[in-house]
Structure formats: structure tokens, C-alpha cells
Design a protein around this motif. Sequence first.
Motif, PDB file in Angstrom:
ATOM      1  N   GLY A  20       0.816  -1.208   0.000  1.00  0.00           N
ATOM      2  CA  GLY A  20       0.000   0.000   0.000  1.00  0.00           C
ATOM      3  C   GLY A  20       0.849   1.258   0.000  1.00  0.00           C
ATOM      4  N   ILE A  21       2.063   1.170   0.560  1.00  0.00           N
ATOM      5  CA  ILE A  21       2.968   2.321   0.565  1.00  0.00           C
ATOM      6  C   ILE A  21       3.352   2.675  -0.870  1.00  0.00           C
ATOM      7  CG2 ILE A  21       5.230   3.172   1.323  1.00  0.00           C
ATOM      8  CD1 ILE A  21       4.978   1.242   3.714  1.00  0.00           C
ATOM      9  N   ALA A  22       3.721   1.646  -1.647  1.00  0.00           N
ATOM     10  CA  ALA A  22       4.084   1.868  -3.051  1.00  0.00           C
ATOM     11  C   ALA A  22       2.900   2.387  -3.849  1.00  0.00           C
ATOM     12  CB  ALA A  22       4.601   0.569  -3.668  1.00  0.00           C
ATOM     13  N   VAL A  23       1.723   1.846  -3.562  1.00  0.00           N
ATOM     14  CA  VAL A  23       0.506   2.275  -4.267  1.00  0.00           C
ATOM     15  C   VAL A  23       0.229   3.752  -3.997  1.00  0.00           C
ATOM     16  CG1 VAL A  23      -1.996   1.993  -4.394  1.00  0.00           C
ATOM     17  CG2 VAL A  23      -0.524  -0.014  -4.326  1.00  0.00           C
ATOM     18  N   ALA A  24       0.372   4.152  -2.741  1.00  0.00           N
ATOM     19  CA  ALA A  24       0.106   5.546  -2.372  1.00  0.00           C
ATOM     20  C   ALA A  24       1.036   6.503  -3.105  1.00  0.00           C
ATOM     21  CB  ALA A  24       0.258   5.723  -0.857  1.00  0.00           C
ATOM     22  N   PHE A  25       2.317   6.164  -3.170  1.00  0.00           N
ATOM     23  CA  PHE A  25       3.282   7.059  -3.831  1.00  0.00           C
ATOM     24  C   PHE A  25       3.174   6.990  -5.344  1.00  0.00           C
ATOM     25  CE2 PHE A  25       5.147   6.820   0.395  1.00  0.00           C
ATOM     26  CZ  PHE A  25       5.487   8.144   0.615  1.00  0.00           C
ATOM     27  N   LEU A  26       2.922   5.796  -5.877  1.00  0.00           N
ATOM     28  CA  LEU A  26       2.743   5.679  -7.324  1.00  0.00           C
ATOM     29  C   LEU A  26       1.514   6.460  -7.768  1.00  0.00           C
ATOM     30  CD1 LEU A  26       3.671   4.421  -9.992  1.00  0.00           C
ATOM     31  CD2 LEU A  26       2.209   2.458  -9.493  1.00  0.00           C
ATOM     32  N   GLY A  27       0.514   6.522  -6.903  1.00  0.00           N
ATOM     33  CA  GLY A  27      -0.703   7.271  -7.202  1.00  0.00           C
ATOM     34  C   GLY A  27      -0.559   8.759  -6.960  1.00  0.00           C
ATOM     35  N   GLY A  28       0.675   9.214  -6.691  1.00  0.00           N
ATOM     36  CA  GLY A  28       0.917  10.643  -6.497  1.00  0.00           C
ATOM     37  C   GLY A  28       0.294  11.192  -5.237  1.00  0.00           C
ATOM     38  N   LEU A  29       0.042  10.306  -4.244  1.00  0.00           N
ATOM     39  CA  LEU A  29      -0.592  10.707  -2.990  1.00  0.00           C
ATOM     40  C   LEU A  29      -1.917  11.423  -3.256  1.00  0.00           C
ATOM     41  CD1 LEU A  29       2.549  11.905  -1.004  1.00  0.00           C
ATOM     42  CD2 LEU A  29       1.254   9.795  -0.653  1.00  0.00           C
TER      43      LEU A  29
END
Length: 373
Positions: free
Chosen positions: A298-307
Amino acid sequence: MEKKNKISVGQILDSSGFKSVVAALICALIGILIGYVILLAINAEHAPKALSTILKSFMYFKKPALRMEALGSTLVKSVPMILCGLSVLFAFKTGLFNIGAGGQYCIGIGASLWAALAWHLPWWACVIFAVLVSGALGAIAGALKAFFNINEVIACIMLNWISLYIVNVLLHDEKVMDISRSETFSIAQVSPGSLLPSLGLGKFFNNNPYVSIAIPLAVLVAVLILIVLEKTVFGYEIRSTGLNKYAAKYAGMKEKKNIVLSMAISGAIAGLAASFYYLTGIQAWKTSSAVPAMGFNGIAVAFLGGLHPIGVIFAGFFIQHITIGGSFIDMRYYNPQIADLISSIIIYACAFVLFIKHILSKMSSKLTGKKGE
């Protein structure tokens, strides 16, 4: 005319949304490129086909019916990824790094499965119970940070392992688990009323039995989080506390309350992720020696999604898409673990989104003549 064109390009680059999208694409491409190099090193002849298989994912199947069924499974597995990303994002807006999403997700699994298999509660009650338990766990980490200034990363890591052991002990019970297999019973057989309803959505995916209302509800949660963060007083206070908690306190905001609430909501979202996945019946819990990776992904998802909540939806689907695609690689030429390796590299590359975004900011500053941040 040339100057005007130059400025217009700079203005486009200066757009936060543009930088987020471009940074995410660059990081994803870097991860794919590194993965391809590894495939070439192992077996150059079949590397192009292997990479194509990863990127195609559910399109790997030739029959349309099987494609739709595989797409349905991808969406089902994307739901917890998206919600865990939203969990990390929400805490980050308060200036907190919720590395405890894995533990909150884990305790949510235990709560939802116990409510379903031991108490035979309806699906909505199982979801609420998981949300409350996970929210309470998040609040503990938030309280330790707010009142005792204990770093939330340290607190969350410790709570992750405590959560795992609690779930292992809780679910190692004859009421909910086949002890001989160390695997929880099937919800469909023991308590069908605890399964998330489909409302006919499965028909669109070749009658995939695991497709449920969790898919549209996950999107709705992302939209609600966006509204809360951008359009409400509470969201403004959350973001203000994240930017500078001392300034927020000086402005009359209750920064300690905001920190605890933020972590509680973050934990609740992780619990929602667990219930939305395990209450489909797609997977049973097995006694584990490791905290579920979903929370960390989920950490990678959050940052990949541009927060950004909407960006997280697409990022969660993309990561799950390539993860499932990796499982279709021809194992005659590659070790079965190569799929996880390639997926992990791409996910790891996604962590550099903010770094790429910073570079784009410098480029836009040069084009527009503004001073870099």
C-alpha cells in the motif's frame, strides 16, 4: 512566439497533476526495464515473451470469457491494494508514515473472519467489526505519537508483529479453523450470509463468484476521502497539521486530536481492505510467520498514485495487474519466484515517484523562470 511557447510548456510542467502522472509513468517504466534486464540475464531467448505476458496479464487468455473472469479476479485483488494505499495516503496527509497498515490489515483479517466464522454475523456487521478493531489499533499508534512523542514508525512496526501473533492465536481455534491444515474454513460453507453480496456484478465477469460490491465501494471510499481532504474543515486541519503541527496548534487546531484521528481513520481503512477481500471467500487465512505484504504494498501504491485518492485507484490496479501477469510466465524457462521478483522490482521503483516529481519541478522552474523550491 518562441518565448510564449516556452512558458506554456513550463506552465504545463508546473502542474501538480501532470508531474504526478509523468513521475508515476517514468517509475513504472524504470521498474519494467529493470525487470526485463533480469529476464534477459536469465533467459534472453524467452525474455520478450515473458515481459509481454506480465504486461498482458488477464489478456493472456485467448477466450473472451476467460479474460473477463481473470479481469474480475484482478479487480477483486486490487480492492485491498487500493484501500491499503488510501490508508497510507490518509496518514501521510497528517505528516505521519503509517508503516503499520500491514498490522492493521492483519488484525482486520482476524476480526472479519472471527465475526463471520465464529459468530456468523451478516457481512455488514463483519465489515464494521473489522473497521472498528483496525481503527483502534491505528489510534494506539497515533496516541503514542501525539501524547508521548514516540515515533510512529517504531510504534507501528511493533504493533505489526503483535497483530500477527494475536491473529494467529485467535484463529487457531476449532470454531473457525481446520487445525490439521492450519487454514480457516470456507465462509461460503460455514456462514454464507457473511459473504459480501454480488448484486449481479459477477455476471459481467463470466459469473466470477468472488466479484462483489467491494469493487464499487472501494472507488466510493477513494472519492469520499478526496472530498474529506479537499472540501471539509476536518480535511483542512488534517493537511495543516501535516504541513506544520506547531503552526496548526498556534492557529487553534487540536493537533494531538488530529494525529490520533488520522491514524485511527488510516487503520480503519486498512481494516476495510481486509474485510472487503476476505469476505469474498477468495482466500482463507493460514497460520503465518510474516505480516501480510498487502499493507506494505500500500505504501508503493500511495506514492505511485501521487498521494492522490484517484491516482491510488489506478496505481492499485496497475500493481495488481502486473503481479497477476507475472504468475503466467512460462516456468519451464524461469524459476516460479521470478514472477514475484519482477513484480517486487516494479513496486520498489514506484517508491521513487516523489524523487522524479522533484526533478520535474526543477525543470518547470527553469522553463518558467521561477526559483526552485
